[in-house]
Scaffold this active site. Sequence first.
Site, PDB file in Angstrom:
ATOM      1  CG  MET A 169      47.043  32.794  39.765  1.00 38.81           C
ATOM      2  SD  MET A 169      46.132  33.265  38.283  1.00 38.81           S
ATOM      3  CE  MET A 169      45.825  31.644  37.574  1.00 38.81           C
ATOM      4  CG  ASP A 222      37.018  28.285  38.255  1.00 38.86           C
ATOM      5  OD1 ASP A 222      36.280  27.329  38.589  1.00 38.86           O
ATOM      6  OD2 ASP A 222      37.688  28.935  39.076  1.00 38.86           O
TER       7      ASP A 222
END
Length: 349
Positions: free
Chosen positions: A34, A145
């Site tokens: 990301m 996550d």
Amino acid sequence: MTTQAGENGEALRPGDPAELGPYRLLGRLGRGGMGTVYLGEERDGRRVAVKVINRELAGEGAFRDRFRREVTAARRVRRFCTAPVLDAELDHDPLYVVTEYIEGPSLEKAVAERGPLPGSDLEGLAVGVATALAAIHGAGIVHRDLKPANVLLSSTGPRVIDFGIARALDAADGPTRTGQFVGTPSYLPPELLRGEPVTPASDVFSWGSVVAYAGTGSAPFAGATVPEILYRVAHAEPRLDGLDPAVREVVAAALGKDPRNRPSVQDLLDRLVGHGRADPARLAETLKATWHGAEPAFAQTPARPSHTPAQVSGHSSGQAPGDAVAGGEETRRDARPDGFAAPGAGRSG
């Protein structure tokens, strides 16, 4: 993922910003799918972690909308046992999110270098991560996550990082924008593999996998390849050999294949504490007073040399032993301090 070097991490590279808003950037702490994580400093000298979103993602309107929603929700998470979101740039390039800087190794790194957590340290870890999930779920967020790299062992207790932000990568018509899974396969819940909704019960499954790794040094569904791991997650019983009996039963319950049959986070805390309904806020304060700290927790085993002085919010240090990564992301104490009574065990910290 880059490796930290020196007090401020890796040196800034050509093209890296020297400042973002009111934050002076001191070095690079890591890079993931990301964005890039920097060590930053406020004007008063307080250090923070600054995650700058990759340009190719920030350029997508749908991603920006999801990112704004997820960061706004993450800022509502209560601080106990987490790395709180302090600030964010949600409208202008570059997009970034600022969190508290947490000094201490990740659970992944600590176990890989020093071995499984013993006794009360394991129980404290289990309680701390469950307490963090209570705070995260209380803000209406599912972590999605949770894995050993996203649990940091600070001097005041375990801290869970990167909650909720992974959802910004999700597309409306699939698990992720690329059709792959974000995260480490061994810690993904089976319902995700079946294409079912991700719920707080999904985090409970990941909690069980994280605690099993902390207590045994191996993920309960570890395998040599991604397909093998995913098959075990979906169909096989977890490998819990050697896990401390004080937590084994509740971990096994958390790893049930059907999310409807798993304990809730509150159930986890009640069973770990062992005396009525547990208050997550009070447990967080107890952990601060009784946690042994990242280094003393492993006094049984001499530490192997490390060049990584700290891990930081938003930075994943890599993959756990025996795990492939999908989605492109990458002295046992006899005297226990008062605090937690695990099922069938004495008092622990």
